[in-house]
Design a protein around this motif. Structure first.
Motif, PDB file in Angstrom:
ATOM      1  N   HIS A 563     115.816  84.658  60.854  1.00  0.00           N
ATOM      2  CA  HIS A 563     115.016  85.855  60.646  1.00  0.00           C
ATOM      3  C   HIS A 563     113.527  85.515  60.641  1.00  0.00           C
ATOM      4  O   HIS A 563     112.716  86.186  61.300  1.00  0.00           O
ATOM      5  CB  HIS A 563     115.443  86.497  59.317  1.00  0.00           C
ATOM      6  CG  HIS A 563     114.634  87.678  58.916  1.00  0.00           C
ATOM      7  ND1 HIS A 563     113.617  87.602  57.992  1.00  0.00           N
ATOM      8  CD2 HIS A 563     114.687  88.958  59.316  1.00  0.00           C
ATOM      9  CE1 HIS A 563     113.078  88.809  57.842  1.00  0.00           C
ATOM     10  NE2 HIS A 563     113.711  89.648  58.618  1.00  0.00           N
TER      11      HIS A 563
ATOM     12  N   ARG B 368     120.967  91.672  60.093  1.00  0.00           N
ATOM     13  CA  ARG B 368     120.671  92.873  60.860  1.00  0.00           C
ATOM     14  C   ARG B 368     121.652  93.985  60.518  1.00  0.00           C
ATOM     15  O   ARG B 368     121.273  95.152  60.473  1.00  0.00           O
ATOM     16  CB  ARG B 368     120.730  92.570  62.363  1.00  0.00           C
ATOM     17  CG  ARG B 368     119.615  91.648  62.827  1.00  0.00           C
ATOM     18  CD  ARG B 368     119.819  91.170  64.248  1.00  0.00           C
ATOM     19  NE  ARG B 368     119.668  92.249  65.220  1.00  0.00           N
ATOM     20  CZ  ARG B 368     119.926  92.109  66.516  1.00  0.00           C
ATOM     21  NH1 ARG B 368     120.373  90.949  66.984  1.00  0.00           N
ATOM     22  NH2 ARG B 368     119.754  93.124  67.334  1.00  0.00           N
ATOM     23  N   GLU B 440     119.282  99.832  66.028  1.00  0.00           N
ATOM     24  CA  GLU B 440     119.532  98.441  65.673  1.00  0.00           C
ATOM     25  C   GLU B 440     120.987  98.042  65.966  1.00  0.00           C
ATOM     26  O   GLU B 440     121.240  96.941  66.465  1.00  0.00           O
ATOM     27  CB  GLU B 440     119.211  98.208  64.191  1.00  0.00           C
ATOM     28  CG  GLU B 440     119.316  96.755  63.739  1.00  0.00           C
ATOM     29  CD  GLU B 440     118.360  95.816  64.455  1.00  0.00           C
ATOM     30  OE1 GLU B 440     117.260  96.252  64.851  1.00  0.00           O
ATOM     31  OE2 GLU B 440     118.721  94.635  64.648  1.00  0.00           O
ATOM     32  N   SER B 444     122.278  95.188  68.561  1.00  0.00           N
ATOM     33  CA  SER B 444     123.128  94.099  68.072  1.00  0.00           C
ATOM     34  C   SER B 444     124.353  93.900  68.960  1.00  0.00           C
ATOM     35  O   SER B 444     125.027  92.880  68.856  1.00  0.00           O
ATOM     36  CB  SER B 444     123.553  94.358  66.628  1.00  0.00           C
ATOM     37  OG  SER B 444     124.647  95.259  66.596  1.00  0.00           O
TER      38      SER B 444
END
Lengths: 728, 728
Positions: A563, B368, B440, B444
């Motif tokens: 990250h 995430r 998001e 992903s």
């Protein structure tokens, strides 16, 4: 550029009214909004020459002239020009339109010099990203892969003798990604097995997850592919190499052993015929393998040379272009949103005001949009530099290989490494920021941002794949972050300076890593460019050093830093942009531009660097917390206000013509409502007020009562009949 | 729910190979990914009952049962069920499909109890937001507006006698927004002028910017509209009121004076026939004006009553639903992304690993997605509470009006004010977060997230208008923020407590506003729910108090606080969600769920509250900066890891069946690649390997040489002929 001559403004069309109650007279006390007038007035306040600003943004008069002449050429070309009707197209029609445009582009390719053609392609990609990628797959990915991995003879054969480089005879696609394998190219499962007896490779798809997938151009266009497949010789797996594999014959029919299908609908880029490919024992001559670096002779001897790392250079062109696209698309949508924000009015500040207030006179609206204008300027300058850097490296490498000079080749490798970092960090950071920019500018136009004819929806959908392909942004960010930490490790732990040109500043790490005096300590420091640059530089250094410490604490487990590696890569991108912006301002000679550029620069680093990374700058003691608060609470609104009067001139400076911008509410003349309404009426003539499905809908509304449709089976009469005997 | 029986996994389809070089044998050393197996194994680790968790999420066994029975009904219904082919539709076909579904829904409406029907509509809105809005425009906006603004008799006439409430005879639309007027309803320009002589209103569109715009259902469906227009009586403008205006006759033909057009293509919700309407001296009887609050008699006497503020209550239903939708759509995409993240493999951790690693075993991927799972749980619980709050208020108001009790009506007004704040803050905050969540989760899933058949693109495009309509999120956020600051002002400056139920905590402001001891001072405090709740409560108080100070410094200019008012509204939303989550956990009795809920709660407040608002919590001295760093750097990854093994069970708990989720890579059995590939082949049979435009493309590739196409006009021979005389 659209003509300066303005139309007569948004004359309110009073409707004839003969009755005693003249509605129009009553409403006459309310002045209708006059967006064209508002924009013309603001435009007239511009105190610099937008063409000069354009030259500054493009980096040279020559490039600016080229861009402007191409804007004109595209706007006039029957096939390349845009039209609002295109926003109505389903994906099958869009693909046909794209094919027509490819044809047109091929004719320009035959005639104009390559520099002009590539700039044309680059601009067309903003208008029609599907077309951009369909051509780039052949001229870019396919041929660059052959150039990067094949011998000169191989490149000449496919690109020139077979004319793929002229979009003729052949059309290549790029067979890398598989259904089960994306980012990890080395994990591809397709095999290329040498049959020594026949001196051929057998290309094969061993299982479903090895199916080539997403291959742009495969479904309908491509005649050939460069296939990424595992080289298998005498039972040994040498890893993934590249092979030219024919897919279709000269009549465009599929060759035996090739199965191809259409992948169908997508979120965006619907004009691209992405497909899947399965190879079943497809045989190709051994000399279809690209053999610049890895060589296989007819006896099955495999030579793996040391320079293979250069073979990936072919991927860099795409990344550089995508960073560059971020600027062009940003310019397009910032222009639309700011024109609309000047023309659109909402709420009166005081009940006695004659007109409602302009959207852009609200501080929140300024804060949403003006920092995006500043970002677009920063992206323009930074990506222009990146583009030049890429050109220089390609020339250099070409010369190094021609000269067969080890020294020059080594220099090329070093420069290529730098470009890997710079392009990886810019591509990932800027494609994300551009996606956010399209989203925010759309929302700032309220409901009208949602209409297809204003451009946002299609552009967003076409755009966002940029965050995923040619290096997923997170994967790229992690990789850049890792390299930075490794470099810091070499400098700090091994005390050995690094030589990657664009990272030389890291060599200052020993001097700064333990820095304790706050660099941006006072409000005034925020406007001291040397201090600002230093603070960002030291932030990169300290961040990388911190991750190095953590890496040790995590016993070398890089994954736990992922990250933060991505964050570090973003920060590094901004340092690149910041350095470039300052360099370019320093070399500017047109004084009329100076104050505007200075304000945009400040707003850029305050809103894109200091604010989002505030926590880092504070914990690294690079900025005083009170100053950080001041930046958000006071300095940002001040800068917004300072730039506010010039937004029309500053967006005109992008020089994108109406046809290029292709947005009904974003036109140069600012006549928002008439432009919008008249075009909608042309595309959807009001006389068609019934839908094709109308009769079914009318039948629904006019349906018989439920009881009747139920044949009165649930009526009292039915009940009596049905229960008569039972209940007796 | 999809059957538990699992298919045989992703058997790698080995291709027959008779040659001496058995490619399949070589590749056999590499095991193909087995996503179905991986998901089945993780599912078997679930140590709680997903149905029980579903009951917890839905708030009751009864509601859970209803939802599950509706999932089944929808999945089986010929018209309501989804199909991957729908993702291929152009917008004209989508509109026809939606009309068909409206028909089907109308039949359920006739038969089932309202509670069940509204839940059905609510769930169908996740599958088909276009259908959802087309029905909601009639049953919701149109009829709620009549109910809220009309007399009982008026409502009964239009909804019951004229059967609009059964989607029969009439179809209403909501004529509020104008081309030049969105958020500022009071700025509408359409006029309704009383003609006393004829006892009629004349409805008129005075100029282009007053054209009704974006009106859902207007283009093809609506027979009537509630028209927002300025009431003009005897030359006096009484501001915007509502009027029922017929648009089409019973044969669905446009009435004279009505001009209607189709607004055409949009970013999403393409199945809605949004249109524009212009009224030219359209006459309606006086009694078509909705007269519950404002009354106009035949002599032109106008009565404006004090309770008009209740007339806006009709807008609240939409906001409550949209907050609720955020949960359902979040659940849908979190499920897809987490299933894919378990099934998909990428890169080997060690070269000797048999298989590549699961995506979800990477810390970055956990970071995430898992916080989004936690957010979805928080949204589920919070919006369930909001929904109940709304139901109670509607009942209460109904009773108060029936009883004609001033006291009860006053209580209703207070409760309605609270709901304005709660729904405004939740609607704006959660629709934004849900948009980010879809984005998001799509990213992903890498490239596969971009395929239409996996659901992300259409859902995103259909979704994002939620951030704009029925109260633009920024406008709502500013309004909520302003109310909070005004409440704090009343409490602190006027020393007068407030009585808005859900804001009573603000009355503690005097106690906390000068609080100096850090509340979250140690790492352990982060897990102390009392301290956590207190910290967030005090953050809201201190933030509001700070803005109050700034307001004074800015001499009452609210505009300068806009950005922070929106932030404050977000923080208030999170306090609502946090309170609810804790309340609900406290009342949970199933111990198997406890530890999971506790972890999700912690991850929710760490990643959605403490991290994004870190700067505020630090400057308000509510959290120690070192603890804040610990939260991001250590605590978040720890929580991710703790939840990681249960993600399949925790997403199964949303109980959304495959047909509802409608994503090829997101199915229950986890057989990602086969599900995906087989369906793509069904929709696009590989035998159609040439496009309809193929011959033109082939002609491009096979074109004659340039010289020939130029008729050899630029050849040497031509040169000789053309210059022969001149040069002689």
């Amino acid at each position: 550029m659209a003509p300066m001559a303005l139309r007569d403004g948004n004359k309110s069309k009073k409707l004839v009214n003969n009755g005693p109650l003249l509605v129009s007279r009553i409403i006459d006390t309310e002045k209708a909004p006059q967006p064209a007038e508002a924009i013309a007035i603001e435009r007239s306040q511009t105190n610099f020459d937008p063409v000069k600003m354009h030259q500054f943004l493009e980096g040279s008069v020559e490039k600016s002239d080229l861009v402007l002449s191409l804007f004109k050429s595209i706007e006039r070309d029957t096939f390349l020009q845009t039209s609002p009707e295109h926003y109505d197209m389903g994906y099958k029609d869009e693909r046909a339109l794209v094919a027509q445009r490819i044809d047109r582009m091929a004719r320009y390719l035959e005639l104009e010099d390559p520099k002009k053609f590539w700039r044309r392609l680059n601009l067309m990609t903003v208008i029609d990203p599907s077309m951009g990628i369909r051509i780039s797959v052949n001229l870019g990915l396919f041929l660059h892969c052959i150039k990067g991995n094949g011998t000169d003879e191989q490149f000449n054969y496919w690109a020139k003798y077979r004319e793929a480089g002229s979009i003729k005879q052949l059309y290549g696609c790029f067979g890398m990604t598989e259904l089960g394998h994306g980012s990890n190219v080395a994990g591809c499962e397709t095999t290329a097995t040498l049959d020594i007896e026949k001196d051929e490779f057998i290309i094969d798809t061993p299982n479903i997850s090895a199916t080539k997938w997403w291959i742009g151009g495969a479904a309908h266009s491509a005649t050939h592919t460069v296939c990424y497949a595992r080289l298998i010789v005498k039972g040994k797996d040498y890893g993934v190499k590249t092979f030219v594999v024919p897919l279709r014959d000269s009549q465009h029919n599929l060759l035996p052993g090739i199965a191809i299908g259409d992948i169908g609908a997508k979120m965006g880029r619907q004009g691209v015929d992405n497909g899947w490919i399965q190879f079943t024992e497809v045989r190709i001559p051994r000399y279809f393998m690209l053999q610049k670096w890895c060589k296989v002779d007819k006896f099955g001897n495999v030579v793996l040379p040391p320079l293979e790392q250069l073979s990936y250079i072919s991927l860099l062109g795409g990344r550089v272009s995508m960073a560059n696209d971020s600027y062009r698309i940003g310019a397009r949508f910032v222009t639309i949103a700011l024109r609309y924000a000047v023309g659109r009015r909402q709420f009166k500040k005081n009940p006695s005001d004659e007109l409602e207030s302009k959207l852009l006179d609200y501080p929140l609206h300024q804060r949403r949009l003006i920092p995006l204008l500043a970002l677009t300027y920063a992206m323009g300058l930074g990506t222009d530099k990146l583009e030049k850097q890429h050109e220089v490296i390609l020339d250099e490498l070409e010369r190094a290989i021609r000269a067969d000079s080890k020294e020059l080749i080594n220099k090329s490798i070093i420069d290529t490494k730098a470009l890997f970092i710079d392009s990886g960090s810019l591509k990932s950071t800027l494609t994300w920021l551009a996606a956010d920019l399209i989203n925010e500018t759309r929302q700032s136009c309220g409901g009208h941002g949602y209409s297809s004819y204003n451009g946002f929806g299609k552009a967003y959908n076409d755009w966002v794949v940029q965050c995923t392909w040619e290096g997923d942004n997170n994967v790229l960010g992690m990789s850049v972050g890792k390299t930075l930490v490794k470099n810091i490790q070499q400098i700090l732990d091994k005390k050995k300076p690094i030589n990657t040109p664009s990272l030389l500043f890291l060599n200052e790490a020993p001097q700064w890593v333990h820095q304790k005096d706050i660099i941006i300590a006072t409000r005034r420091d925020v406007e001291n460019l040397d201090k600002v640059k230093l603070a960002v530089k030291v932030a990169v250094i300290k961040f990388a050093a911190l991750l190095l410490d953590q890496l040790k604490a995590y016993k070398g487990n890089w994954d736990l830093l992922s990250h933060d590696r991505v964050q570090l890569s973003k920060l590094r991108c901004h340092y690149y942009l910041l350095e470039t912006f300052i360099e370019r301002i320093d070399s500017n000679t047109d004084h009329a531009l100076t104050s505007h550029l200075a304000n945009l620069l400040k707003l850029y680093y305050v809103t894109q660097i200091f604010t989002p990374f505030a926590a880092d700058f504070i914990r690294f003691k690079l900025i005083d917390p009170e100053v950080a608060s001041y930046l958000t609470l006071e300095f940002t609104p001040q800068l917004d206000l300072a730039i506010r009067p010039y937004v029309i001139g500053l967006t005109d400076s992008f020089q994108q013509p109406d046809n290029f911008i292709n947005s009904l509410i974003g036109k140069y003349d600012g006549n928002i409502y008439e432009n919008y309404f008249e075009t909608i009426k042309q595309i959807h003539p009001p006389r068609h007020y019934k839908a094709p499905y109308s009769s079914a809908f009318e039948a629904l509304l006019n349906r018989a009562p439920l009881e009747e449709r139920d044949r009165f089976e649930k009526s009292e009469a039915a009940e009596q009949k049905l229960t008569a005997r039972i209940e007796k």
